[in-house]
Write an enzyme that holds these catalytic residues in place. Structure first.
Site, short mmCIF file in Angstrom:
data_model
loop_
_atom_site.label_atom_id
_atom_site.label_comp_id
_atom_site.label_asym_id
_atom_site.label_seq_id
_atom_site.Cartn_x
_atom_site.Cartn_y
_atom_site.Cartn_z
N LYS A 43 1.33 -0.71 -0.23
CA LYS A 43 -0.14 -0.24 0.69
C LYS A 43 0.47 1.18 -0.29
CE LYS A 43 -0.61 -0.33 4.86
NZ LYS A 43 -1.09 -0.94 5.94
N ARG A 137 -11.37 -0.13 14.08
CA ARG A 137 -11.26 1.11 13.04
C ARG A 137 -12.32 0.12 11.74
NH1 ARG A 137 -5.10 1.34 9.87
NH2 ARG A 137 -5.89 -1.63 9.79
N HIS A 167 -6.86 -7.11 12.74
CA HIS A 167 -5.83 -5.94 12.66
C HIS A 167 -5.27 -5.54 13.90
CE1 HIS A 167 -2.45 -3.68 10.86
NE2 HIS A 167 -3.09 -2.72 11.01
N ARG A 230 1.09 -11.26 7.00
CA ARG A 230 0.73 -9.45 5.74
C ARG A 230 2.60 -8.30 6.51
NH1 ARG A 230 -4.34 -9.78 8.38
NH2 ARG A 230 -3.87 -7.74 9.55
N TYR A 274 14.07 32.26 6.15
CA TYR A 274 13.34 32.88 6.68
C TYR A 274 13.07 32.65 7.57
CZ TYR A 274 10.05 32.13 1.33
OH TYR A 274 10.32 31.86 0.25
N CYS A 321 13.03 25.03 2.76
CA CYS A 321 11.67 25.21 1.81
C CYS A 321 10.78 25.15 1.45
CB CYS A 321 12.73 26.73 1.14
SG CYS A 321 13.91 27.51 1.76
N MET A 322 10.20 25.84 0.35
CA MET A 322 9.40 24.96 0.09
C MET A 322 10.52 23.69 -1.16
SD MET A 322 6.12 25.37 -3.26
CE MET A 322 5.95 26.30 -2.03
N ASP A 323 11.13 23.85 -1.82
CA ASP A 323 12.20 23.91 -2.37
C ASP A 323 13.48 23.37 -2.19
OD1 ASP A 323 9.91 23.74 -4.86
OD2 ASP A 323 10.02 25.69 -4.83
C1 PLP Z 1 -0.62 -1.52 6.98
C2 PLP Z 1 -0.82 -2.90 7.34
C3 PLP Z 1 -0.60 -4.27 7.18
C4 PLP Z 1 1.25 -4.33 7.52
O1 PLP Z 1 1.76 -3.28 8.84
P1 PLP Z 1 3.61 -3.21 8.80
O2 PLP Z 1 3.45 -2.73 10.12
O3 PLP Z 1 3.42 -2.48 8.15
O4 PLP Z 1 3.80 -4.36 8.45
C5 PLP Z 1 -0.61 -5.09 7.31
N1 PLP Z 1 -2.29 -5.98 8.18
C6 PLP Z 1 -3.02 -4.24 7.33
C7 PLP Z 1 -4.67 -4.49 8.04
C8 PLP Z 1 -2.56 -2.88 7.46
O5 PLP Z 1 -3.68 -1.77 7.33
#
Ligand code: PLP
Length: 381
Positions: A43, A137, A167, A230, A274, A321-323
């Site tokens: 992601k 969540r 999770h 995951r 700045y 700064c921005m850049d």
């Molecule tokens: C982002 C996420 C993960 C991965 O978590 P890490 O801490 O980066 O390993 C696993 N499961 C879900 C649902 C997540 O949103």
């Protein structure tokens, strides 16, 4: 083949070491029981590392399941030729059901209401049900095992149901109360997983990076939970939490570089940047670097961060700064226009990675790499 990016005319760029990502993957896997499999979490453009290159690299290593945050990321991976299972971990507008179906993307069922709305779109969509075991969540409330079990069975008829997952909110924490909280989350999920075991769902998963290291013995007690982790942050070589004991050899894969656009000496008493927030107390050698907050170089690094020049630390002086940023290179020899500087990475004895930067910013490494903006081109070395 290693690309020598320093020779390319770039202003600010990131180099991703795919070999290090492969190493991180293998080392992490070696910590898991043998039959465990990895769901690679790519992601947010693979936490800023570039999702397509990361996914292709991992697909070559046999990863056949990727998790993303939204439909654009999922479609992007499909169009890049990823044949694996792709799960969207969060919300997709139900009106996008046809795209989910056409691209054979697995969508998370966020709630009972969400399932009903998605079903009304009329496609037999691949789905996995989120179970809320304590994070509040998304997901069905795990406290009512019977109702969860009943809904999962209902979704099994309505959709191409492939799995369920939960999770953990504190799997990375060392505190005893957090450890019992996570154990309790595992137990709630285990009860539900066991209650739908007869459905033979292929993907029943709960561990993130931290839990895959710390909670496998608790998870494997439940027959209904499949052997999946995951894996997100540790794949990229960063820590889930400051106190996390990283397995040996797992290292950051990302280096952020820029260049010196100007070098000058200013007299004591000069004000820098700045807001005149920095006053030179002595004659100072200032370097200007063409990277700023628009590139994701956080403005809280003003008078706070540092860059690495010729293997030495040069503090960021004045406001980001921005850049552009300014750094104090007094005492560093052989500093010239066009030379490469390291914003994140290592050189000589100095190492400064996204976790280190996160500490200065009172945030987590995840946010640092995700925030490196799109105008900073990624190169793969
Ligand atoms: C982002 C996420 C993960 C991965 O978590 P890490 O801490 O980066 O390993 C696993 N499961 C879900 C649902 C997540 O949103």
């Amino acid at each position: 083949m290693r690309v020598v990016v320093d020779k390319v005319e770039k202003r600010s760029w990131v180099e991703i070491d795919l070999e290090q990502i492969r190493n991180n993957f293998s080392i992490y896997k070696s910590y898991l029981p043998e039959n465990y499999k990895i769901i690679a979490v790519t992601k947010a453009d693979a936490y800023g590392h570039g999702d397509i290159m990361v996914a292709k690299t991992l697909a070559e290593l046999g990863v056949d399941f990727f998790a993303v945050s939204n439909i654009d990321e999922a479609v992007g991976l499909r169009e890049a030729g990823i044949k694996a299972t792709i799960l969207i971990l969060g919300y997709t507008y139900p009106g996008d059901a046809k795209t989910l179906y056409d691209y054979q993307i697995s969508q998370t069922i966020l709630s009972k209401e969400y399932a009903e709305e998605l079903y009304r779109e009329g496609y037999r969509i691949r789905c996995q049900v989120a179970i809320d075991t304590g994070m509040c969540r998304i997901g069905l409330n795990a406290n009512d095992t019977n109702s969860c079990s009943r809904l999962i069975r209902q979704y099994f008829r309505m959709f191409e149901l492939e799995g369920i997952f939960t999770h953990f909110s504190v799997a990375d924490s060392q505190y005893p109360s957090d450890i019992s909280f996570t154990r309790n989350q595992i137990e709630k999920f285990g009860l539900i997983a066991d209650s739908v075991k007869d459905l033979n769902l292929p993907y029943v998963h709960c561990c993130n990076s931290a839990a895959g290291i710390k909670y496998i013995p608790q998870v494997t007690k439940w027959k209904g939970i499949d052997k999946y982790v995951r894996l997100g942050i540790v794949l990229y070589g960063l820590k889930p939490d400051r106190g996390f004991a990283m397995p040996e050899g797992i290292l950051p894969a990302l280096t952020w570089k820029s260049r010196i656009s100007m070098v000058k000496i200013v007299p004591a008493g000069s004000y820098v940047g700045y807001g005149r927030s920095f006053e030179a107390k002595r004659e100072t050698k200032i370097v200007t670097i063409p990277t700023g907050y628009a590139d994701g170089y956080n403005r809280h690094l003003s008078n706070n961060g540092f860059v690495i020049i010729n293997g030495q630390k040069a503090p960021v002086i004045g406001r980001v700064c921005m850049d552009q940023i300014l750094a104090d290179a007094t005492g560093i020899d052989n500093v010239k226009m066009d030379d490469t500087v390291i914003l994140l990475g290592k050189d000589g004895g100095i190492s400064f990675n996204a976790d280190d930067m996160a500490e200065l910013l009172d945030t987590i490494g995840y946010e640092v790499t995700c925030n490196i903006s799109k105008r900073v081109q990624r190169f793969y070395v």
